[in-house]
Design a protein around this motif. Structure first.
Motif, PDB file in Angstrom:
ATOM      1  N   TYR A   1       0.882  -1.322  -0.064  1.00  0.00           N
ATOM      2  CA  TYR A   1      -0.079   0.017  -0.088  1.00  0.00           C
ATOM      3  C   TYR A   1       0.844   1.227   0.073  1.00  0.00           C
ATOM      4  O   TYR A   1       0.643   2.209  -0.680  1.00  0.00           O
ATOM      5  CB  TYR A   1      -1.081  -0.056   1.053  1.00  0.00           C
ATOM      6  CG  TYR A   1      -2.114  -0.719   0.979  1.00  0.00           C
ATOM      7  CD1 TYR A   1      -3.162  -0.196   0.023  1.00  0.00           C
ATOM      8  CD2 TYR A   1      -2.571  -1.832   1.690  1.00  0.00           C
ATOM      9  CE1 TYR A   1      -4.448  -0.894  -0.053  1.00  0.00           C
ATOM     10  CE2 TYR A   1      -3.755  -2.625   1.475  1.00  0.00           C
ATOM     11  CZ  TYR A   1      -4.520  -2.094   0.696  1.00  0.00           C
ATOM     12  OH  TYR A   1      -5.757  -2.749   0.495  1.00  0.00           O
ATOM     13  N   GLU A   2       1.752   1.248   0.836  1.00  0.00           N
ATOM     14  CA  GLU A   2       2.941   2.486   0.868  1.00  0.00           C
ATOM     15  C   GLU A   2       3.355   2.588  -0.562  1.00  0.00           C
ATOM     16  O   GLU A   2       3.404   3.723  -0.982  1.00  0.00           O
ATOM     17  CB  GLU A   2       3.810   1.969   1.942  1.00  0.00           C
ATOM     18  CG  GLU A   2       5.015   3.319   2.215  1.00  0.00           C
ATOM     19  CD  GLU A   2       5.877   2.965   3.237  1.00  0.00           C
ATOM     20  OE1 GLU A   2       6.838   3.712   3.180  1.00  0.00           O
ATOM     21  OE2 GLU A   2       5.611   2.037   3.993  1.00  0.00           O
TER      22      GLU A   2
ATOM     23  N   ASP B   1      -0.806   4.586  -1.517  1.00  0.00           N
ATOM     24  CA  ASP B   1      -1.992   4.894  -0.284  1.00  0.00           C
ATOM     25  C   ASP B   1      -1.446   5.069   0.899  1.00  0.00           C
ATOM     26  O   ASP B   1      -1.589   4.076   1.618  1.00  0.00           O
ATOM     27  CB  ASP B   1      -2.836   3.712  -0.827  1.00  0.00           C
ATOM     28  CG  ASP B   1      -4.126   3.687  -0.109  1.00  0.00           C
ATOM     29  OD1 ASP B   1      -4.352   4.513   0.808  1.00  0.00           O
ATOM     30  OD2 ASP B   1      -5.077   2.934  -0.438  1.00  0.00           O
ATOM     31  N   PHE B   2      -1.128   5.957   1.340  1.00  0.00           N
ATOM     32  CA  PHE B   2      -0.714   6.077   2.611  1.00  0.00           C
ATOM     33  C   PHE B   2      -1.695   6.179   3.646  1.00  0.00           C
ATOM     34  O   PHE B   2      -1.188   5.691   4.867  1.00  0.00           O
ATOM     35  CB  PHE B   2       0.162   7.490   2.708  1.00  0.00           C
ATOM     36  CG  PHE B   2       1.366   7.615   1.638  1.00  0.00           C
ATOM     37  CD1 PHE B   2       2.486   6.655   2.091  1.00  0.00           C
ATOM     38  CD2 PHE B   2       1.626   8.396   0.736  1.00  0.00           C
ATOM     39  CE1 PHE B   2       3.844   6.720   1.196  1.00  0.00           C
ATOM     40  CE2 PHE B   2       2.532   8.455  -0.241  1.00  0.00           C
ATOM     41  CZ  PHE B   2       3.628   7.581   0.097  1.00  0.00           C
ATOM     42  N   ALA B   3      -2.696   6.334   3.373  1.00  0.00           N
ATOM     43  CA  ALA B   3      -3.747   6.584   4.438  1.00  0.00           C
ATOM     44  C   ALA B   3      -4.144   5.029   4.866  1.00  0.00           C
ATOM     45  O   ALA B   3      -4.400   4.762   6.155  1.00  0.00           O
ATOM     46  CB  ALA B   3      -5.157   7.226   3.855  1.00  0.00           C
TER      47      ALA B   3
ATOM     48  N   ALA C   1       5.463   3.555  11.145  1.00  0.00           N
ATOM     49  CA  ALA C   1       4.449   4.001  11.396  1.00  0.00           C
ATOM     50  C   ALA C   1       4.803   5.604  11.644  1.00  0.00           C
ATOM     51  O   ALA C   1       4.036   6.471  11.310  1.00  0.00           O
ATOM     52  CB  ALA C   1       4.089   3.518  12.887  1.00  0.00           C
ATOM     53  N   GLN C   2       6.020   5.939  12.254  1.00  0.00           N
ATOM     54  CA  GLN C   2       6.551   7.259  12.560  1.00  0.00           C
ATOM     55  C   GLN C   2       6.459   7.758  11.299  1.00  0.00           C
ATOM     56  O   GLN C   2       6.114   9.212  10.977  1.00  0.00           O
ATOM     57  CB  GLN C   2       7.638   7.401  13.120  1.00  0.00           C
ATOM     58  CG  GLN C   2       8.271   8.729  13.640  1.00  0.00           C
ATOM     59  CD  GLN C   2       7.069   9.458  14.519  1.00  0.00           C
ATOM     60  OE1 GLN C   2       6.752   9.034  15.433  1.00  0.00           O
ATOM     61  NE2 GLN C   2       7.178  10.935  14.150  1.00  0.00           N
ATOM     62  N   PHE C   3       7.028   7.347  10.146  1.00  0.00           N
ATOM     63  CA  PHE C   3       7.408   7.731   8.941  1.00  0.00           C
ATOM     64  C   PHE C   3       5.989   8.067   8.165  1.00  0.00           C
ATOM     65  O   PHE C   3       5.769   9.175   7.628  1.00  0.00           O
ATOM     66  CB  PHE C   3       8.193   6.945   8.075  1.00  0.00           C
ATOM     67  CG  PHE C   3       7.973   7.120   6.522  1.00  0.00           C
ATOM     68  CD1 PHE C   3       8.871   8.271   6.012  1.00  0.00           C
ATOM     69  CD2 PHE C   3       7.426   6.630   5.827  1.00  0.00           C
ATOM     70  CE1 PHE C   3       8.895   8.711   4.707  1.00  0.00           C
ATOM     71  CE2 PHE C   3       6.961   6.818   4.454  1.00  0.00           C
ATOM     72  CZ  PHE C   3       7.898   7.678   3.701  1.00  0.00           C
ATOM     73  N   LEU C   4       4.995   7.323   8.344  1.00  0.00           N
ATOM     74  CA  LEU C   4       3.744   7.491   7.625  1.00  0.00           C
ATOM     75  C   LEU C   4       3.106   8.437   8.316  1.00  0.00           C
ATOM     76  O   LEU C   4       2.101   9.052   7.578  1.00  0.00           O
ATOM     77  CB  LEU C   4       3.080   6.124   7.900  1.00  0.00           C
ATOM     78  CG  LEU C   4       3.540   4.918   6.649  1.00  0.00           C
ATOM     79  CD1 LEU C   4       2.749   3.589   7.219  1.00  0.00           C
ATOM     80  CD2 LEU C   4       3.217   5.178   5.448  1.00  0.00           C
ATOM     81  N   SER C   5       3.380   8.782   9.596  1.00  0.00           N
ATOM     82  CA  SER C   5       2.377   9.681  10.083  1.00  0.00           C
ATOM     83  C   SER C   5       2.611  11.374   9.725  1.00  0.00           C
ATOM     84  O   SER C   5       2.037  12.179  10.038  1.00  0.00           O
ATOM     85  CB  SER C   5       2.647   9.731  11.692  1.00  0.00           C
ATOM     86  OG  SER C   5       4.051  10.193  11.988  1.00  0.00           O
TER      87      SER C   5
END
Length: 356
Positions: free
Chosen positions: A320-321, A325-327, A350-354
């Motif tokens: 997904y990343e 589709d980051f959401a 998770a920190q990066f995706l935030s």
């Protein structure tokens, strides 16, 4: 109990073996070991603590607790449990003591305490000189310590103890290659080549690691068509990888999909198929392969295989990343971390995706 055995460890799996509970018949302990097998480590910890309070074998409960903590990367807690479990023995080493000793050594290795792990393996071998796993794992630790010659001596010995164990021989090659001694490892692989006494799968394995992909494919195709073994998963996995290694992803996908048509309940192959499709998306610039990969990861997850669940979930998030589709990736990794809170790489992701 041999003074060295106690003092060097106080202190002595088959690496990952032994999840059966070493013959333990207590129902509460059996339930705890089942939780471990299903990767339900928090439940296992609760169960073993309750079982110990209710009078179950202290040594067995401490062993189970140690494994539970080890699998959660809680190494100091695991180490403490394994040492206490050894201290709870009868004073005469038995099979469970040796099993616990292997787990203790593994815990020390996870903490990069290789000298102490070597001492554990020395203690095991003092009492059981024919323990092949201890010889091999001591070699792994010695290689980590930069003691190449002693490591090679252990590797040579473990191979001589069973020169038909090609999985172990390949493991030796990989250890040497990872530390910059690939030519030496290749020499070991070449030295065991014996078509008169090897199966097609074994020749395919060795050919693959020697870099002879076309030859590996020939042998593995023969192995795939044989009726001698019921589980073709290792054959299919390696056969597909020969295609991936050569950039022939269409061939790899064909191998994996044809297998799944007959064996749709194989989560490991769904996982490998998805990984292959992610590589295809990257190499071909076609996002539809990300969608195919996500569908295959989801199919694998739906099978509920505890041994593959963690990897499948992580790979799904990655797909997904990469697809942008980051959401969805953010939501999935939050749910993932609730299930696997000790995955530090996932926490960083998770920190990066935030921030996306």
């Amino acid at each position: 109990m041999g003074k060295r055995f106690l003092s060097a460890l106080c202190i002595i799996s088959l690496s990952l073996a032994g999840l059966s509970g070493c013959g333990e018949s207590d129902d509460a302990i059996k339930a705890g070991m089942t939780d471990i097998k299903d990767h339900k480590y928090a439940e296992a910890v609760t169960g073993f603590n309750t079982a110990m309070e209710n009078g179950s074998s202290k040594r067995s409960c401490l062993r189970g607790l140690g494994i539970s903590y080890l699998e959660q990367s809680m190494y100091p807690e695991a180490e403490d449990c394994f040492k206490r479990a050894l201290g709870a023995g009868s004073g005469i080493p038995d099979s469970m003591d040796f099993d616990i000793a292997y787990y203790l050594a593994k815990t020390l290795q996870k903490q990069d305490r290789y000298e102490e792990a070597v001492s554990v393996y020395d203690a095991i071998l003092d009492l059981r000189p024919s323990e092949r796993d201890a010889v091999y794992l001591r070699g792994v630790c010695r290689l980590e310590l930069g003691d190449h010659d002693s490591a090679l001596s252990d590797f040579t010995k473990t191979i001589s103890m069973d020169n038909d164990d090609y999985d172990r021989i390949i493991a030796v090659y990989q250890q040497l290659a990872d530390k910059g001694y690939e030519e030496e490892g290749l020499g070991i692989l070449q030295g065991v080549w014996d078509p008169d006494h090897m199966t097609n799968y074994e020749m395919g394995q060795i050919s693959y690691y020697l870099g002879n992909n076309a030859q590996a494919q020939n042998y593995l195709e023969l192995a795939r068509s044989e009726k001698t073994t019921s589980d073709k998963t290792p054959v299919v996995m390696l056969l597909g990888k020969t295609g991936e290694k050569q950039g022939d992803f269409n061939y790899a996908v064909s191998v994996y999909r044809s297998f799944l048509e007959e064996h749709p309940d194989n989560a490991a192959i769904y996982n490998r198929l998805g990984i292959c499709e992610v590589k295809m998306a990257e190499s071909m610039g076609d996002s539809s392969y990300y969608e195919a990969a996500i569908a295959d990861f989801e199919a694998g997850i739906a099978l509920g295989d505890p041994d593959e669940a963690m990897s499948l979930l992580r790979n799904q998030i990655t797909a997904y990343e990469y697809m942008g589709d980051f959401a969805t990736a953010k939501n999935l990794i939050a749910a993932y971390l609730e299930q696997y809170p000790d995955d530090r790489d996932a926490a960083r992701e998770a920190q990066f995706l935030s921030t996306r």
